[in-house]
Design an enzyme around this catalytic site. Sequence first.
Site: not given
Ligand code: GH3
Ligand code: MG
Ligand code: MG
Length: 274
Positions: A132, A140, A145, A149, A175
């Site tokens: 993760d 982001n 974004h 990506d 992610e």
């Molecule tokens: P942690 O260290 O606790 O894992 O925090 P985190 O910020 O990585 O985790 P969190 O679950 O809060 O956020 C995950 C983010 O991933 C939120 C979402 O907008 C982003 N995300 C999910 N799929 C995609 C994608 O395909 N592209 C992009 N750019 N962002 C994405």
């Molecule tokens: Mg994360």
């Molecule tokens: Mg996560």
Amino acid sequence: MRPLCPRDNELWSERDDGLRSRLPTMLVFASAAFLMFIRALVAGIAPFPIGASTLDPTWLAVFSYLAVGHVVFAAIFFLAMTMERREAEQRSFALSDPLTSLLNRRAFGDFAQRMARRRAGLREPLALLVLDLDHFKGVNDQHGHDVGDRMLKAFADASEDSVRPTDQLFRMGGEEFCFVLPSTTLDEAIAVAERVRRAFEAVKVETRDGITASTTVSIGIAATSFAVDIEFLLAAADAAVYEAKARGRNRVVVAEPSTLLHGEQDAIPLRRSA
Ligand code: GH3
Ligand code: MG
Ligand code: MG
């Protein structure tokens, strides 16, 4: 994109793609070539009907039937190859993640089922990593974004360079990733996870402002030598990722053996703290 209909020399050059209709198609062409060759060899004793001094209607009929037969079979098998290829491409679109080109969550489900059948009763080591990205929301929010990506893509590329060809890489969503390492002991899995962690730590993604963005990854490992259901390994590695986050992120944590004990009575995994 590659055309669906076979063309040029790809009948031979792409023979490793596993299409079932390829072999019959090749056999039709080989048979046509063989017949033409035999015709040329025996031309002296059985003159070619067209252009020869005498037009032998029997030979003409035989030759025509053979030619028509080959054309019909070639058309049928070409059509079969085209349809088979379209099915294969649709299957591959359904199972792969377009951003990273890794396999997706649905592919993981299929893979887990196949693995369960293959491993039933087997005592072979198997390791699973759940990965993760750290503070990815912040990437982001801070850089956009699009940079997020590209970061995901860079992570997939760095991971593919750090694992072995036999390892299977899945993007489970957002992610979060899962790597399945067949025939792998816990020590080997820790080495792979550390390689991935370090490789991603060094990744820098350029942003629009000309600066670079980077982040890290937390990794949970579950490994076993027994026929543990892969979904149990996934849950155990997932719990280990939470532990890695709680301990400060950017680290590899091995699952507690107790998290694997729901599956098999005797499924006591290898254990070591990382
Ligand atoms: P942690 O260290 O606790 O894992 O925090 P985190 O910020 O990585 O985790 P969190 O679950 O809060 O956020 C995950 C983010 O991933 C939120 C979402 O907008 C982003 N995300 C999910 N799929 C995609 C994608 O395909 N592209 C992009 N750019 N962002 C994405
Ligand atoms: Mg994360
Ligand atoms: Mg996560």
